[in-house]
Design a protein around this motif. Structure first.
Motif, PDB file in Angstrom:
ATOM      1  N   GLU A 423     -27.237   6.226  10.945  1.00 15.69           N
ATOM      2  CA  GLU A 423     -26.570   5.120  11.929  1.00 15.69           C
ATOM      3  C   GLU A 423     -25.433   5.923  12.645  1.00 15.69           C
ATOM      4  OE1 GLU A 423     -24.752   2.099   9.498  1.00 15.69           O
ATOM      5  OE2 GLU A 423     -26.690   1.251   8.893  1.00 15.69           O
ATOM      6  N   LYS A 424     -25.104   7.151  12.264  1.00 14.41           N
ATOM      7  CA  LYS A 424     -23.837   7.997  13.104  1.00 14.41           C
ATOM      8  C   LYS A 424     -24.615   8.865  13.625  1.00 14.41           C
ATOM      9  CE  LYS A 424     -20.427   6.155  10.112  1.00 14.41           C
ATOM     10  NZ  LYS A 424     -19.390   6.870   8.929  1.00 14.41           N
ATOM     11  N   ASN A 425     -23.909   9.677  14.702  1.00 13.78           N
ATOM     12  CA  ASN A 425     -24.500  10.848  15.385  1.00 13.78           C
ATOM     13  C   ASN A 425     -24.977  11.706  14.650  1.00 13.78           C
ATOM     14  OD1 ASN A 425     -24.143   9.107  17.707  1.00 13.78           O
ATOM     15  ND2 ASN A 425     -22.812  10.616  18.871  1.00 13.78           N
ATOM     16  N   ASN A 426     -24.148  12.249  13.601  1.00 14.67           N
ATOM     17  CA  ASN A 426     -24.304  13.537  12.855  1.00 14.67           C
ATOM     18  C   ASN A 426     -25.087  13.074  11.552  1.00 14.67           C
ATOM     19  OD1 ASN A 426     -22.150  11.898  11.620  1.00 14.67           O
ATOM     20  ND2 ASN A 426     -21.481  13.793  10.739  1.00 14.67           N
ATOM     21  N   GLU A 427     -25.886  12.123  11.396  1.00 17.93           N
ATOM     22  CA  GLU A 427     -26.692  11.503  10.246  1.00 17.93           C
ATOM     23  C   GLU A 427     -28.150  11.679  10.382  1.00 17.93           C
ATOM     24  OE1 GLU A 427     -23.740   8.063   8.034  1.00 17.93           O
ATOM     25  OE2 GLU A 427     -25.456   7.644   9.460  1.00 17.93           O
ATOM     26  N   ILE A 428     -28.957  12.272   9.419  1.00 16.30           N
ATOM     27  CA  ILE A 428     -30.183  12.548   9.351  1.00 16.30           C
ATOM     28  C   ILE A 428     -30.869  11.858   8.300  1.00 16.30           C
ATOM     29  CG2 ILE A 428     -30.175  14.454  10.852  1.00 16.30           C
ATOM     30  CD1 ILE A 428     -30.175  16.352   8.484  1.00 16.30           C
ATOM     31  N   LEU A 429     -32.061  11.480   8.392  1.00 12.64           N
ATOM     32  CA  LEU A 429     -32.911  10.952   7.366  1.00 12.64           C
ATOM     33  C   LEU A 429     -34.138  12.193   7.193  1.00 12.64           C
ATOM     34  CD1 LEU A 429     -33.964   8.601   5.524  1.00 12.64           C
ATOM     35  CD2 LEU A 429     -35.773   8.046   7.438  1.00 12.64           C
ATOM     36  N   VAL A 430     -33.994  12.656   6.155  1.00 12.35           N
ATOM     37  CA  VAL A 430     -34.874  13.872   5.660  1.00 12.35           C
ATOM     38  C   VAL A 430     -36.220  13.480   4.666  1.00 12.35           C
ATOM     39  CG1 VAL A 430     -32.880  15.620   5.991  1.00 12.35           C
ATOM     40  CG2 VAL A 430     -33.569  14.814   3.629  1.00 12.35           C
ATOM     41  N   PRO A 431     -37.005  14.202   4.930  1.00 10.79           N
ATOM     42  CA  PRO A 431     -38.349  14.097   3.901  1.00 10.79           C
ATOM     43  C   PRO A 431     -37.997  14.543   2.455  1.00 10.79           C
ATOM     44  CG  PRO A 431     -38.649  16.004   5.377  1.00 10.79           C
ATOM     45  CD  PRO A 431     -37.534  15.368   5.896  1.00 10.79           C
ATOM     46  N   ASP A 432     -38.496  13.993   1.679  1.00  5.17           N
ATOM     47  CA  ASP A 432     -38.185  14.201   0.215  1.00  5.17           C
ATOM     48  C   ASP A 432     -38.425  15.563  -0.330  1.00  5.17           C
ATOM     49  OD1 ASP A 432     -40.976  14.113   0.289  1.00  5.17           O
ATOM     50  OD2 ASP A 432     -41.137  12.243  -1.045  1.00  5.17           O
ATOM     51  N   PHE A 433     -39.442  16.340   0.320  1.00  8.92           N
ATOM     52  CA  PHE A 433     -39.788  17.578   0.123  1.00  8.92           C
ATOM     53  C   PHE A 433     -38.669  18.582   0.445  1.00  8.92           C
ATOM     54  CE2 PHE A 433     -41.465  18.177   4.082  1.00  8.92           C
ATOM     55  CZ  PHE A 433     -41.012  19.595   4.649  1.00  8.92           C
ATOM     56  N   TYR A 434     -38.120  18.292   1.499  1.00  7.19           N
ATOM     57  CA  TYR A 434     -37.049  19.238   2.174  1.00  7.19           C
ATOM     58  C   TYR A 434     -35.655  18.682   1.244  1.00  7.19           C
ATOM     59  CZ  TYR A 434     -33.664  20.975   5.437  1.00  7.19           C
ATOM     60  OH  TYR A 434     -32.635  21.623   5.993  1.00  7.19           O
ATOM     61  N   ASN A 443     -28.625  24.504  -2.389  1.00  7.30           N
ATOM     62  CA  ASN A 443     -27.793  23.910  -1.114  1.00  7.30           C
ATOM     63  C   ASN A 443     -27.253  22.588  -1.462  1.00  7.30           C
ATOM     64  OD1 ASN A 443     -28.074  26.034   0.973  1.00  7.30           O
ATOM     65  ND2 ASN A 443     -30.278  25.753   0.231  1.00  7.30           N
ATOM     66  N   GLN A 444     -26.253  22.093  -0.647  1.00  9.06           N
ATOM     67  CA  GLN A 444     -25.827  20.708  -0.678  1.00  9.06           C
ATOM     68  C   GLN A 444     -27.154  19.814  -0.607  1.00  9.06           C
ATOM     69  OE1 GLN A 444     -21.903  19.505   0.366  1.00  9.06           O
ATOM     70  NE2 GLN A 444     -21.377  21.547   0.757  1.00  9.06           N
ATOM     71  N   THR A 445     -27.049  18.609  -1.024  1.00  8.53           N
ATOM     72  CA  THR A 445     -28.197  17.525  -0.795  1.00  8.53           C
ATOM     73  C   THR A 445     -27.419  16.360  -0.147  1.00  8.53           C
ATOM     74  OG1 THR A 445     -27.802  16.699  -2.885  1.00  8.53           O
ATOM     75  CG2 THR A 445     -29.508  18.125  -2.676  1.00  8.53           C
ATOM     76  N   SER A 446     -26.186  16.616   0.373  1.00  6.32           N
ATOM     77  CA  SER A 446     -25.677  15.606   1.082  1.00  6.32           C
ATOM     78  C   SER A 446     -25.049  16.017   2.645  1.00  6.32           C
ATOM     79  CB  SER A 446     -24.224  14.966   0.355  1.00  6.32           C
ATOM     80  OG  SER A 446     -23.512  15.856   0.062  1.00  6.32           O
ATOM     81  N   LEU A 447     -24.972  17.323   2.544  1.00  7.97           N
ATOM     82  CA  LEU A 447     -24.489  17.884   3.956  1.00  7.97           C
ATOM     83  C   LEU A 447     -25.435  19.313   4.003  1.00  7.97           C
ATOM     84  CD1 LEU A 447     -20.411  17.829   3.493  1.00  7.97           C
ATOM     85  CD2 LEU A 447     -22.045  16.588   5.101  1.00  7.97           C
ATOM     86  N   VAL A 448     -25.816  19.623   5.184  1.00  9.94           N
ATOM     87  CA  VAL A 448     -26.630  20.600   5.528  1.00  9.94           C
ATOM     88  C   VAL A 448     -26.380  21.297   6.988  1.00  9.94           C
ATOM     89  CG1 VAL A 448     -28.404  19.064   6.532  1.00  9.94           C
ATOM     90  CG2 VAL A 448     -29.064  21.182   5.510  1.00  9.94           C
ATOM     91  N   LYS A 449     -26.289  22.513   7.011  1.00  9.36           N
ATOM     92  CA  LYS A 449     -26.159  23.272   8.268  1.00  9.36           C
ATOM     93  C   LYS A 449     -27.429  23.650   8.927  1.00  9.36           C
ATOM     94  CE  LYS A 449     -21.435  24.967   7.917  1.00  9.36           C
ATOM     95  NZ  LYS A 449     -20.462  25.819   8.002  1.00  9.36           N
ATOM     96  N   ILE A 466     -26.778  13.943   5.258  1.00  7.00           N
ATOM     97  CA  ILE A 466     -28.255  13.288   4.937  1.00  7.00           C
ATOM     98  C   ILE A 466     -27.872  12.062   4.426  1.00  7.00           C
ATOM     99  CG2 ILE A 466     -30.028  13.583   3.440  1.00  7.00           C
ATOM    100  CD1 ILE A 466     -29.572  16.354   3.204  1.00  7.00           C
ATOM    101  N   SER A 467     -28.265  10.951   5.235  1.00  2.89           N
ATOM    102  CA  SER A 467     -27.924   9.754   5.065  1.00  2.89           C
ATOM    103  C   SER A 467     -29.138   8.963   3.926  1.00  2.89           C
ATOM    104  CB  SER A 467     -27.794   8.515   6.325  1.00  2.89           C
ATOM    105  OG  SER A 467     -29.279   8.768   6.944  1.00  2.89           O
ATOM    106  N   GLY A 468     -30.144   9.584   4.155  1.00  2.01           N
ATOM    107  CA  GLY A 468     -31.278   9.023   3.259  1.00  2.01           C
ATOM    108  C   GLY A 468     -32.406   9.865   2.839  1.00  2.01           C
ATOM    109  N   VAL A 469     -33.468   9.687   2.318  1.00  2.00           N
ATOM    110  CA  VAL A 469     -34.783  10.452   2.129  1.00  2.00           C
ATOM    111  C   VAL A 469     -35.785   9.544   2.143  1.00  2.00           C
ATOM    112  CG1 VAL A 469     -35.826  11.918   0.296  1.00  2.00           C
ATOM    113  CG2 VAL A 469     -33.269  11.971   0.399  1.00  2.00           C
ATOM    114  N   TYR A 470     -36.933   9.981   2.840  1.00  2.00           N
ATOM    115  CA  TYR A 470     -38.159   9.289   2.971  1.00  2.00           C
ATOM    116  C   TYR A 470     -39.382  10.002   2.149  1.00  2.00           C
ATOM    117  CZ  TYR A 470     -39.818  12.444   6.902  1.00  2.00           C
ATOM    118  OH  TYR A 470     -40.058  13.263   7.525  1.00  2.00           O
TER     119      TYR A 470
END
Length: 721
Positions: A423-434, A443-449, A466-470
């Motif tokens: 919902e925010k500019n710096n948020e992303i929804l990532v695939p479960d394997f990633y 690595n962190q699973t909430s913040l990623v560079k 990372i706002s969510g996982v699909y």
């Protein structure tokens, strides 16, 4: 039990075998021998007494009742409990043990089987061979097994066809001593023979000569007619419990497993090929076609100003019109939204611009990829690893709609398994394997560079939350689903970005460009006159600048009537909905795809049936002999049909299981290692399995009808003669 012939005549064509015979067969506790030359008609007489030959003239009475008056069910009862026959060739179940032969001849389920079987086994000297298969014992032993089987249900009449034909003098004397012991139980024994060695053991002797029965010896008859009358009153149907049938089927399949395997392998291979073709074709055609609609909610209708019905597009082509508008609007307007909103049962109208941005909201382009060789060891255990690309590309993708509207239209069919949509500019929804990759690599699973390229073509690392996982099917396939130019990538989804630049769309620059584009020929110029006739009309046709419209119904049941209303408002626009898949213009294409699938299914079912019939042709003839034996023991015709149907069903269950193992091995070790593996990802889905089971059920039904038709009553009786 009184059996009686009254002027009975039997002919084979013009040849008279039995001529006007009148004879009572009621010699209780006695052995009656019927002698005569070969071909005199002795076996025919026995078959008439046993009820398997009912084509004669005159009368045959059983306890005073005409034999023809007995129903099939009553004859089954007579053969199971009252009249038993010992055949010259024994008619035993060769692949079963002696004990099993006795077990399946048991027709008195109210009385203790063991109490009846044990004395017979001891009396006839069968103790040492009781667990031996009949095919492995001698002729004399088979004779005794056949007698034990015949006596198990305590019949009143025992018929024996040439019982000493293959026995030497010692075995003949031994057999007759057995019969002398048995007759004391009150049974009437009738032996047809041309062996005069048994005559000294006979109480009565009848000679069949020139079609007549001549009495050569007769002793007094101690039987009473009143007993026969009471026996007739107790007549009832012969019932076989399901447990007995099930036990017979189990043992029969086990005894014949080698033959079943040989006939099942070709069917198993054909079914395996069909399963793979079905899965590949269905996924590449039917499933791909329906996937478009599965992204829509069940209560949603989707229309687009740039998507026309097939018929309307055809008319435009015939007129030479080259336009992606309906001649009145380029995009939907506020008035259009209001008109649709006023349709009964419409809950909500959502306008949107179709398409995804590959930039995040700050106009950064992702520059990330995972190298296959750098994946953690756990990934290398998955079947997907062998077919994964050497470089797994990642890309930004903006959400198609805002989070609250994604439930209405989710074209990528993203299934969030953790967290929420960005919902925010710096948020992303990532695939479960990633997400798993990040976790396994520390690595962190909430913040990623991530490496990105900004709007000034400068490369940098930027932090995202990372706002969510699909969900993906990464354990089975690591094939990217998003196409970027000539490459494919996995999407890291950014928040929904409205692509509409209404000011630019309404500008004079856009008007002039569209006017030039839309007036390519006279037919098109005339068609779009209401749009480009003036700048004011152009601005009006731009509306709100969004070509897509989602019409949300209160309930899915309201979609049909809403579709009709929308058709009146926008007659030229193609409608997409779950309902349109089977009722709209898409229904024709969908039906064609389904019909081609059904045609393939029908061909495979027919092929499986033909091969099954061909491979089982000889075995069914052999089975007919075995089933004829059961019929002679009093099993009803419907029992025989049940046995055939259930054995065919069990065979096809084994074929299905075997085919699934074969397809699993092929997919796991062959197909998944190729680029075509993704076409078989849905191999084990419920819909595919239901289709496969449907094919088998059709094949089973046809094969069963064929199998049952091969064991008609006449054929069963013929197998006993």
């Amino acid at each position: 039990m009184e059996l009686k012939f009254e002027k009975l005549t039997k002919k084979y064509g013009s040849k008279v075998v039995l001529k006007q015979i009148s004879q009572r067969f009621d010699a209780k506790s006695q052995i009656t021998s019927i002698i005569g030359d070969s071909g005199a008609g002795k076996s025919t007489l026995l078959n008439i007494l046993f009820g398997i030959d009912q084509k004669y003239e005159g009368r045959y009475l059983i306890n005073g009742r005409e034999a023809h008056a007995y129903s099939d069910q009553e004859w089954d009862y007579l053969r199971s409990r009252k009249i038993q026959m010992v055949y010259q060739d024994f008619k035993l179940l060769e692949n079963f043990t002696v004990a099993e032969n006795l077990t399946f001849s048991n027709r008195d389920y109210a009385d203790s089987y063991s109490k009846r079987a044990a004395p017979l086994i001891q009396l006839l000297g069968l103790t040492d061979i009781v667990q031996t298969k009949v095919r492995d014992i001698s002729g004399g032993q088979k004779q005794r097994v056949a007698i034990a089987r015949a006596l198990l249900n305590k019949p009143e009449v025992l018929l024996m066809d040439e019982p000493t034909g293959n026995l030497d003098a010692n075995n003949t004397a031994e057999l007759m001593h057995y019969l002398e012991k048995i007759k004391t139980s009150g049974i009437s024994i009738y032996i047809i023979t041309h062996d005069e060695r048994i005559l000294p053991f006979s109480d009565n002797i009848l000679r069949l000569q020139h079609g007549q029965l001549i009495t050569e010896r007769q002793v007094s008859n101690p039987s009473a007619p009143s007993s026969a009358t009471r026996s007739a009153a107790r007549m009832r149907n012969s019932h076989t419990p399901w447990a007995t049938l099930g036990n017979y089927i189990r043992l029969d399949l086990f005894n014949n497993w080698k033959a079943l395997v040989l006939t099942s392998i070709p069917l198993m291979l054909i079914l395996s090929v069909f399963i793979l073709i079905l899965s590949g074709y269905k996924q590449a055609s039917v499933d791909s076609f329906t996937d478009v609609f599965k992204g829509l909610g069940e209560n949603v209708v989707y229309i687009d100003t740039e998507k026309f019905t097939v018929d309307y597009q055809k008319k435009l082509n015939q007129r030479g019109v080259q336009s992606s508008t309906d001649g009145h609007r380029i995009y939907f307007s506020k008035d259009d939204v209001q008109a649709v909103s006023q349709v009964n049962s419409v809950a909500k109208v959502v306008l949107f611009s179709s398409g995804n941005l590959i930039l995040d909201p700050d106009r950064n382009e992702l520059q990330e990829a995972l190298q296959k060789q750098d994946l953690p060891e756990e990934f290398k255990k998955f079947r997907s690893y062998s077919t994964a690309p050497e470089k797994i590309q990642l890309t930004f993708q903006s959400m198609f709609l805002s989070p609250e509207n994604t439930k209405y239209y989710n074209p990528r069919r993203l299934e969030v398994v953790g967290g929420r949509y960005p919902e925010k500019n710096n948020e992303i929804l990532v695939p479960d394997f990633y997400h798993k990759y990040l976790s396994l690599t520390g690595n962190q699973t909430s913040l990623v560079k991530l490496h990105v390229k900004d709007s000034h073509n400068q490369f940098q690392k930027k932090q995202y939350r990372i706002s969510g996982v699909y969900r993906t099917d990464y354990q089975n396939s690591l094939a990217p689903g998003v196409r970027i130019g000539s490459e494919r990538a996995f999407g890291l989804y950014t928040k929904y970005q409205d692509l509409t630049d209404l000011a630019m769309l309404r500008s004079r620059k856009s008007y002039n460009e569209d006017k030039e584009f839309m007036t390519e020929n006279e037919a098109t110029k005339k068609y779009v006159a209401n749009i480009i006739g003036s700048y004011a009309s152009y601005r009006k046709s731009v509306g709100l600048g969004k070509p897509g419209m989602l019409i949300v119904a209160n309930r899915k049941e309201d979609v049909p009537k809403i579709s009709k209303a929308v058709r009146r408002l926008f007659p030229y626009y193609q409608q997409q909905s779950r309902y349109a898949l089977t009722h709209g213009e898409f229904a024709v294409t969908y039906r064609q795809l389904v019909l081609s699938l059904v045609a393939g299914i029908a061909i495979v079912a027919a092929l499986l049936t033909l091969i099954f019939v061909f491979l089982n042709k000889q075995s069914i003839a052999q089975r007919r002999k075995e089933l004829g034996i059961l019929f002679s023991l009093g099993y009803q015709k419907k029992d025989v049909k049940k046995i055939i149907a259930l054995e065919i069903f069990n065979q096809f269950v084994a074929i299905y299981a075997g085919a699934m193992v074969v397809t699993f091995v092929l997919k796991r070790f062959v197909l998944d290692r190729t680029a075509y593996g993704r076409y078989f990802d849905n191999l084990y889905t419920l819909s595919n399995q239901l289709i496969i089971i449907g094919v088998l059920l059709i094949t089973i039904a046809i094969s069963t009808l064929w199998g049952v038709s091969a064991v008609k009553k006449k054929k069963l009786i013929d197998s006993l003669k």
